[in-house]
Design a protein around this motif. Structure first.
Motif, PDB file in Angstrom:
ATOM      1  N   GLY A  75       0.820  -1.208   0.000  1.00 64.22           N
ATOM      2  CA  GLY A  75       0.000   0.000   0.000  1.00 64.22           C
ATOM      3  C   GLY A  75       0.854   1.258   0.000  1.00 64.22           C
ATOM      4  N   LYS A  76       1.899   1.255   0.834  1.00 62.71           N
ATOM      5  CA  LYS A  76       2.806   2.407   0.869  1.00 62.71           C
ATOM      6  C   LYS A  76       3.564   2.539  -0.450  1.00 62.71           C
ATOM      7  N   PHE A  77       3.956   1.404  -1.020  1.00 62.13           N
ATOM      8  CA  PHE A  77       4.665   1.438  -2.294  1.00 62.13           C
ATOM      9  C   PHE A  77       3.777   2.022  -3.392  1.00 62.13           C
ATOM     10  N   PHE A  78       2.513   1.588  -3.452  1.00 64.27           N
ATOM     11  CA  PHE A  78       1.614   2.099  -4.481  1.00 64.27           C
ATOM     12  C   PHE A  78       1.317   3.577  -4.262  1.00 64.27           C
ATOM     13  N   SER A  79       1.281   4.021  -3.020  1.00 64.52           N
ATOM     14  CA  SER A  79       1.105   5.449  -2.744  1.00 64.52           C
ATOM     15  C   SER A  79       2.305   6.238  -3.260  1.00 64.52           C
ATOM     16  N   LEU A  80       3.498   5.716  -3.021  1.00 67.98           N
ATOM     17  CA  LEU A  80       4.719   6.355  -3.527  1.00 67.98           C
ATOM     18  C   LEU A  80       4.703   6.392  -5.050  1.00 67.98           C
ATOM     19  N   SER A  81       4.336   5.287  -5.670  1.00 68.84           N
ATOM     20  CA  SER A  81       4.300   5.226  -7.132  1.00 68.84           C
ATOM     21  C   SER A  81       3.259   6.178  -7.703  1.00 68.84           C
ATOM     22  N   PHE A  82       2.098   6.243  -7.069  1.00 70.10           N
ATOM     23  CA  PHE A  82       1.058   7.165  -7.531  1.00 70.10           C
ATOM     24  C   PHE A  82       1.550   8.605  -7.436  1.00 70.10           C
ATOM     25  N   THR A  83       2.201   8.938  -6.325  1.00 71.33           N
ATOM     26  CA  THR A  83       2.748  10.287  -6.153  1.00 71.33           C
ATOM     27  C   THR A  83       3.789  10.595  -7.224  1.00 71.33           C
ATOM     28  N   ALA A  84       4.679   9.643  -7.492  1.00 74.17           N
ATOM     29  CA  ALA A  84       5.705   9.833  -8.527  1.00 74.17           C
ATOM     30  C   ALA A  84       5.068  10.017  -9.894  1.00 74.17           C
ATOM     31  N   ASN A  85       4.034   9.228 -10.191  1.00 74.88           N
ATOM     32  CA  ASN A  85       3.371   9.334 -11.491  1.00 74.88           C
ATOM     33  C   ASN A  85       2.637  10.662 -11.653  1.00 74.88           C
ATOM     34  N   VAL A  86       2.002  11.128 -10.591  1.00 72.36           N
ATOM     35  CA  VAL A  86       1.313  12.426 -10.659  1.00 72.36           C
ATOM     36  C   VAL A  86       2.342  13.552 -10.822  1.00 72.36           C
ATOM     37  N   ALA A  87       3.473  13.448 -10.136  1.00 73.69           N
ATOM     38  CA  ALA A  87       4.531  14.454 -10.302  1.00 73.69           C
ATOM     39  C   ALA A  87       5.049  14.460 -11.737  1.00 73.69           C
ATOM     40  N   ALA A  88       5.276  13.283 -12.295  1.00 72.17           N
ATOM     41  CA  ALA A  88       5.762  13.195 -13.677  1.00 72.17           C
ATOM     42  C   ALA A  88       4.713  13.716 -14.658  1.00 72.17           C
ATOM     43  N   LEU A  89       3.452  13.409 -14.398  1.00 73.20           N
ATOM     44  CA  LEU A  89       2.377  13.925 -15.257  1.00 73.20           C
ATOM     45  C   LEU A  89       2.332  15.446 -15.201  1.00 73.20           C
ATOM     46  N   THR A  90       2.467  16.001 -14.015  1.00 75.95           N
ATOM     47  CA  THR A  90       2.444  17.461 -13.855  1.00 75.95           C
ATOM     48  C   THR A  90       3.587  18.114 -14.621  1.00 75.95           C
ATOM     49  N   VAL A  91       4.780  17.574 -14.484  1.00 75.44           N
ATOM     50  CA  VAL A  91       5.941  18.120 -15.201  1.00 75.44           C
ATOM     51  C   VAL A  91       5.735  17.990 -16.710  1.00 75.44           C
ATOM     52  N   SER A  92       5.203  16.851 -17.144  1.00 76.53           N
ATOM     53  CA  SER A  92       4.958  16.644 -18.576  1.00 76.53           C
ATOM     54  C   SER A  92       3.952  17.653 -19.119  1.00 76.53           C
ATOM     55  N   VAL A  93       2.890  17.900 -18.366  1.00 75.79           N
ATOM     56  CA  VAL A  93       1.873  18.869 -18.805  1.00 75.79           C
ATOM     57  C   VAL A  93       2.482  20.268 -18.890  1.00 75.79           C
ATOM     58  N   ILE A  94       3.287  20.636 -17.912  1.00 79.10           N
ATOM     59  CA  ILE A  94       3.934  21.959 -17.930  1.00 79.10           C
ATOM     60  C   ILE A  94       4.818  22.099 -19.161  1.00 79.10           C
ATOM     61  N   LEU A  95       5.637  21.087 -19.439  1.00 83.05           N
ATOM     62  CA  LEU A  95       6.522  21.157 -20.603  1.00 83.05           C
ATOM     63  C   LEU A  95       5.727  21.130 -21.909  1.00 83.05           C
ATOM     64  N   PHE A  96       4.639  20.371 -21.938  1.00 84.31           N
ATOM     65  CA  PHE A  96       3.801  20.339 -23.139  1.00 84.31           C
ATOM     66  C   PHE A  96       3.172  21.707 -23.371  1.00 84.31           C
ATOM     67  N   ALA A  97       2.763  22.373 -22.296  1.00 82.13           N
ATOM     68  CA  ALA A  97       2.193  23.719 -22.418  1.00 82.13           C
ATOM     69  C   ALA A  97       3.237  24.714 -22.917  1.00 82.13           C
TER      70      ALA A  97
END
Length: 182
Positions: free
Chosen positions: A68-90
């Protein structure tokens, strides 16, 4: 035996953490965060460090570690990567569009799997194939992104070579003018 099962669980957790480190590092490379967003690169390095500590803690402190903690960490990492990707795409970075789509699919497939395990979604022909279809789409998006990154590197290399040739020609012309004047 239970001892070998515990050992296997620790190895699986460490392997999953290594996979997380690879994904975050590869994303940082594809998005060229060293040049584009140095602060985001530091965030990604921090996420990699947390993955590494969590993977190592699986052996040192097995009672602390949970999926559960691992999946929370992975979800956080994926949301961070998505956010950075959206910023760069913009900002107009086309390669970030591929990574944005990749992380949307990754997060959606993970949520669908979680909802299937929790019996919120019913298991049928469509939901049974969500994960494989998502993996196929992600592989295609990563191949497009990697191809784009390779083309960018090649274009930068050619540009640097052209600039070096111009500089050498200018230096040669200045040398010839100097020698002609003396």
């Amino acid at each position: 035996t239970s001892s070998s099962r515990r050992w296997l669980g620790r190895v699986m957790m460490t392997s999953a953490c290594i996979a997380g480190i690879i994904l975050v590092s590869f994303t940082s490379y594809l998005l060229n965060l060293r040049k584009e967003m140095p602060l985001a690169r530091k965030l990604f390095l921090g996420i990699c460090a947390v993955y590494a500590l969590y993977g190592a803690a699986g052996f040192a402190f097995p009672s602390f570690i949970s999926w559960g903690k691992f999946f929370s960490l992975s979800f956080t990492a994926n949301v961070a990567a998505l956010t950075v990707s959206v910023i760069l795409f913009a900002k107009g970075r086309r390669i970030a569009g591929y990574m944005t789509a990749f992380f949307i699919i990754l997060i959606a497939a993970g949520l669908a799997s979680t909802l299937l395990r929790a019996d919120v979604l019913s298991f049928n022909g469509f939901t049974a194939h969500i994960r494989p279809a998502a993996l196929l789409a992600q592989a295609m998006l990563l191949s497009f992104a990697l191809s784009r990154r390779i083309r960018m590197i090649e274009r930068d290399r050619i540009s640097a070579q052209t600039e070096a040739i111009r500089s050498l020609e200018l230096a040669d012309r200045i040398k010839n003018d100097f020698l002609a004047a003396t």
